[in-house]
Design a protein around this motif. Structure first.
Motif, mmCIF file in Angstrom:
data_model
loop_
_atom_site.group_PDB
_atom_site.id
_atom_site.type_symbol
_atom_site.label_atom_id
_atom_site.label_comp_id
_atom_site.label_asym_id
_atom_site.label_seq_id
_atom_site.Cartn_x
_atom_site.Cartn_y
_atom_site.Cartn_z
ATOM 1 N N GLY A 27 -7.168 5.072 1.753
ATOM 2 C CA GLY A 27 -7.319 3.640 2.008
ATOM 3 C C GLY A 27 -5.971 2.953 2.110
ATOM 4 O O GLY A 27 -5.750 2.099 2.981
ATOM 5 N N ALA A 28 -5.054 3.327 1.226
ATOM 6 C CA ALA A 28 -3.722 2.726 1.239
ATOM 7 C C ALA A 28 -2.940 3.152 2.476
ATOM 8 O O ALA A 28 -2.208 2.349 3.066
ATOM 9 N N ALA A 29 -3.087 4.412 2.871
ATOM 10 C CA ALA A 29 -2.402 4.873 4.079
ATOM 11 C C ALA A 29 -2.862 4.072 5.291
ATOM 12 O O ALA A 29 -2.055 3.642 6.123
ATOM 13 N N GLY A 30 -4.175 3.842 5.377
ATOM 14 C CA GLY A 30 -4.701 3.039 6.471
ATOM 15 C C GLY A 30 -4.206 1.608 6.415
ATOM 16 O O GLY A 30 -3.823 1.024 7.440
ATOM 17 N N SER A 31 -4.190 1.037 5.215
ATOM 18 C CA SER A 31 -3.727 -0.342 5.049
ATOM 19 C C SER A 31 -2.234 -0.473 5.335
ATOM 20 O O SER A 31 -1.769 -1.502 5.822
ATOM 21 N N LEU A 32 -1.482 0.583 5.010
ATOM 22 C CA LEU A 32 -0.042 0.578 5.262
ATOM 23 C C LEU A 32 0.257 0.682 6.760
ATOM 24 O O LEU A 32 1.122 -0.006 7.300
ATOM 25 N N ILE A 33 -0.500 1.535 7.439
ATOM 26 C CA ILE A 33 -0.279 1.767 8.866
ATOM 27 C C ILE A 33 -0.818 0.614 9.713
ATOM 28 O O ILE A 33 -0.223 0.240 10.730
ATOM 29 N N GLY A 34 -1.950 0.026 9.286
ATOM 30 C CA GLY A 34 -2.672 -0.940 10.106
ATOM 31 C C GLY A 34 -1.866 -2.116 10.630
ATOM 32 O O GLY A 34 -1.736 -2.292 11.856
ATOM 33 N N PRO A 35 -1.305 -2.980 9.759
ATOM 34 C CA PRO A 35 -0.569 -4.149 10.258
ATOM 35 C C PRO A 35 0.607 -3.828 11.169
ATOM 36 O O PRO A 35 0.723 -4.420 12.246
ATOM 37 N N PHE A 93 -12.841 6.530 5.344
ATOM 38 C CA PHE A 93 -12.469 5.241 4.755
ATOM 39 C C PHE A 93 -11.058 4.838 5.181
ATOM 40 O O PHE A 93 -10.780 3.656 5.421
ATOM 41 N N GLY A 94 -10.161 5.810 5.301
ATOM 42 C CA GLY A 94 -8.788 5.518 5.711
ATOM 43 C C GLY A 94 -8.703 4.958 7.121
ATOM 44 O O GLY A 94 -7.963 4.004 7.378
ATOM 45 N N PHE A 95 -9.476 5.526 8.041
ATOM 46 C CA PHE A 95 -9.493 4.996 9.405
ATOM 47 C C PHE A 95 -10.096 3.582 9.421
ATOM 48 O O PHE A 95 -9.660 2.718 10.186
ATOM 49 N N TYR A 96 -11.093 3.356 8.550
ATOM 50 C CA TYR A 96 -11.693 2.025 8.458
ATOM 51 C C TYR A 96 -10.679 0.990 7.967
ATOM 52 O O TYR A 96 -10.556 -0.102 8.529
ATOM 53 N N THR A 97 -9.925 1.333 6.911
ATOM 54 C CA THR A 97 -8.948 0.370 6.396
ATOM 55 C C THR A 97 -7.808 0.142 7.390
ATOM 56 O O THR A 97 -7.213 -0.934 7.408
ATOM 57 N N THR A 98 -7.505 1.148 8.210
ATOM 58 C CA THR A 98 -6.468 0.965 9.230
ATOM 59 C C THR A 98 -6.837 -0.168 10.175
ATOM 60 O O THR A 98 -6.025 -1.061 10.454
ATOM 61 N N LEU A 99 -8.078 -0.145 10.650
ATOM 62 C CA LEU A 99 -8.486 -1.199 11.583
ATOM 63 C C LEU A 99 -8.754 -2.522 10.867
ATOM 64 O O LEU A 99 -8.397 -3.595 11.375
ATOM 65 N N GLU A 100 -9.354 -2.452 9.688
ATOM 66 C CA GLU A 100 -9.726 -3.670 8.971
ATOM 67 C C GLU A 100 -8.498 -4.444 8.498
ATOM 68 O O GLU A 100 -8.333 -5.628 8.780
ATOM 69 N N GLU A 144 0.809 -1.208 0.000
ATOM 70 C CA GLU A 144 0.000 0.000 0.000
ATOM 71 C C GLU A 144 0.849 1.269 0.000
ATOM 72 O O GLU A 144 0.306 2.378 0.021
ATOM 73 N N ALA A 145 2.176 1.138 -0.025
ATOM 74 C CA ALA A 145 3.047 2.305 0.075
ATOM 75 C C ALA A 145 2.835 3.282 -1.087
ATOM 76 O O ALA A 145 2.830 4.502 -0.903
ATOM 77 N N GLY A 146 2.659 2.751 -2.304
ATOM 78 C CA GLY A 146 2.446 3.617 -3.457
ATOM 79 C C GLY A 146 1.193 4.451 -3.311
ATOM 80 O O GLY A 146 1.190 5.663 -3.553
ATOM 81 N N GLY A 147 0.112 3.811 -2.913
ATOM 82 C CA GLY A 147 -1.138 4.534 -2.730
ATOM 83 C C GLY A 147 -1.074 5.519 -1.593
ATOM 84 O O GLY A 147 -1.608 6.623 -1.672
ATOM 85 N N ALA A 148 -0.407 5.141 -0.496
ATOM 86 C CA ALA A 148 -0.325 6.004 0.673
ATOM 87 C C ALA A 148 0.452 7.281 0.380
ATOM 88 O O ALA A 148 0.156 8.340 0.936
ATOM 89 N N SER A 149 1.433 7.207 -0.498
ATOM 90 C CA SER A 149 2.272 8.372 -0.785
ATOM 91 C C SER A 149 1.864 9.118 -2.053
ATOM 92 O O SER A 149 2.078 10.327 -2.164
ATOM 93 N N LEU A 150 1.265 8.407 -3.005
ATOM 94 C CA LEU A 150 1.025 9.012 -4.325
ATOM 95 C C LEU A 150 -0.421 8.913 -4.809
ATOM 96 O O LEU A 150 -0.729 9.331 -5.923
ATOM 97 N N GLY A 151 -1.325 8.352 -3.986
ATOM 98 C CA GLY A 151 -2.674 8.064 -4.461
ATOM 99 C C GLY A 151 -3.399 9.236 -5.080
ATOM 100 O O GLY A 151 -3.926 9.151 -6.194
ATOM 101 N N ALA A 152 -3.452 10.372 -4.372
ATOM 102 C CA ALA A 152 -4.225 11.521 -4.857
ATOM 103 C C ALA A 152 -3.649 12.068 -6.161
ATOM 104 O O ALA A 152 -4.375 12.268 -7.144
ATOM 105 N N ILE A 153 -2.348 12.321 -6.191
ATOM 106 C CA ILE A 153 -1.754 12.880 -7.405
ATOM 107 C C ILE A 153 -1.793 11.871 -8.546
ATOM 108 O O ILE A 153 -1.987 12.236 -9.709
#
Length: 392
Positions: A344-352, A204-211, A51-60
């Motif tokens: 979503g990627a930031a949450g997924s990256l941070i979560g585990p 959604f990002g907080f949701y993916t962090t926990l999920e 998820e690192a790519g999405g967490a850092s570059l998703g919006a742009i």
């Protein structure tokens, strides 16, 4: 819609295979840890690094991708995912495996930006229902990745399993190139989605962090705390992830009847509060732990995930609705998917790694209150998005 469903299903399946790259690493992590000597926190980072790519570059990336053909972005993303998987299989040490996961993360980002945009275009007026289906790509992908990889890990080396997933991804390329031509709404400039979309994405990002945090570390938890074998832990994690489809299916039905549009926050609140309560059984502490068995823990986590499927389905379905309520153009759907991918990627990256860190310092029972706190933050983000869209 009947004639469009084959296209929608193909795009969804490509997303499932991309998400399976997250599940495969979660199931294989006990074997990889033993082979490469990774700590629990480092293992969590390896799982979530896709998820690192999405967490850092998703919006742009979403804003830039809106200027190109969705099919081209999708094909290029699949090629990167497969190439990185093969490179990971050949990696002699952890450093190169981390590098392969970073490359894989860029391909994954391209897939998750392009595929939902193409689905929305193919579905037309029924985009909310089609995007509710799309919302299941992560749980289905994680389920496939964990179950198949977990079972295979008891028979063959983890490197061969990485090769298998890379080859499966490559088999989708002919279908991608044969996708029907769609009237894509490309941006000629760099337009930014409205603020309501950013707030929705924050929830959604907080949701993916926990999920994803729970799912990514569940095999390690079941193995360390309850003595499950690698294969059994992988199967339980896969079933837990797949259970999310139940909530997504229920949400799709409610969206089809109009109930999802009338009371989106009610559905999201249910999808967050009920699982948060169940996680106190799934990650028991104190006196509760003495009366709970591994099977009860597994059932609690599976039930929690089944209900939480409401959240992702409603979130994806609300994206085009909030664009319309904010007075934004449909051409912003790709850029908006990029914003969703970022959070979503930031949450997924941070979560585990967050769950791994919490568990290693304060014990597995502290995961439940952390999940409850993240659930409150998630609901606040979704509520803010709805409020901001209503003011536009």
């Amino acid at each position: 819609m009947n004639g469009r469903w084959p296209t929608i299903i193909l795009l969804w399946f490509i997303g499932v295979l991309a998400a399976a790259q997250l599940g495969k690493m979660a199931a294989l992590m006990p074997a990889i840890r033993a082979d490469l000597g990774l700590s629990l926190s480092s293992a969590g980072l390896m799982v979530s690094l896709i998820e690192a790519g999405g967490a850092s570059l998703g919006a742009i990336a979403g804003i830039l991708a809106a200027r190109f053909s969705g099919r081209a972005v999708l094909a290029a993303g699949s090629i990167l995912v497969a190439t990185a998987g093969l490179a990971g299989a050949a990696a002699p040490d952890a450093a190169l495996l981390y590098a392969a996961r970073l490359i894989e993360s860029i391909g994954y980002l391209m897939v998750v930006i392009a595929a939902p945009s193409l689905i929305a275009m193919a579905a037309g007026r029924a985009s909310a229902t089609a995007l509710a289906l799309w919302s299941t790509f992560v749980p289905v992908g994680i389920a496939a990745g964990t179950i198949l990889s977990g079972l295979a890990a008891s028979l063959i080396d983890w490197r061969l399993i990485l090769v298998f997933w890379a080859l499966i991804v490559l088999t989708t390329l002919p279908g991608t190139f044969r996708l029907p031509t769609m009237a894509e709404h490309r941006q000629t400039g760099l337009a930014v989605p409205p603020v309501a979309i950013w707030a929705l994405a924050l929830g959604f990002g907080f949701y993916t962090t926990l999920e994803v945090g729970v799912l990514g570390m569940l095999p390690a938890y079941l193995s360390d705390a309850w003595g499950f074998s690698i294969a059994t832990a992988g199967v339980v994690t896969g079933v837990t992830s797949a259970a999310t489809i139940a909530g997504s299916f229920a949400a799709a039905r409610l969206i089809g009847t109009g109930e999802g549009a009338r009371r989106p926050l009610t559905l999201i609140a249910i999808g967050l509060a009920a699982p948060a309560a169940l996680f106190f059984v799934g990650f028991p502490g104190g006196g509760l732990a003495t009366g709970v068995s591994g099977s009860v823990v597994a059932m609690a986590v599976i039930a929690a995930n089944a209900i939480s499927g409401l959240v992702a389905a409603v979130a994806f379905a609300r994206l085009p609705a909030l664009l319309r309520r904010s007075g934004a153009a449909l051409s912003l759907v790709t850029a908006s998917n990029g914003v969703f991918a970022q959070f979503g990627a930031a949450g997924s990256l941070i979560g585990p790694p967050l769950v791994g860190y919490v568990a290693s310092h304060w014990g597995w029972s502290t995961v439940a209150p952390v999940v409850a706190g993240l659930s409150v933050l998630s609901l606040a983000g979704f509520a803010l998005g709805e409020r901001l869209a209503g003011k536009s």
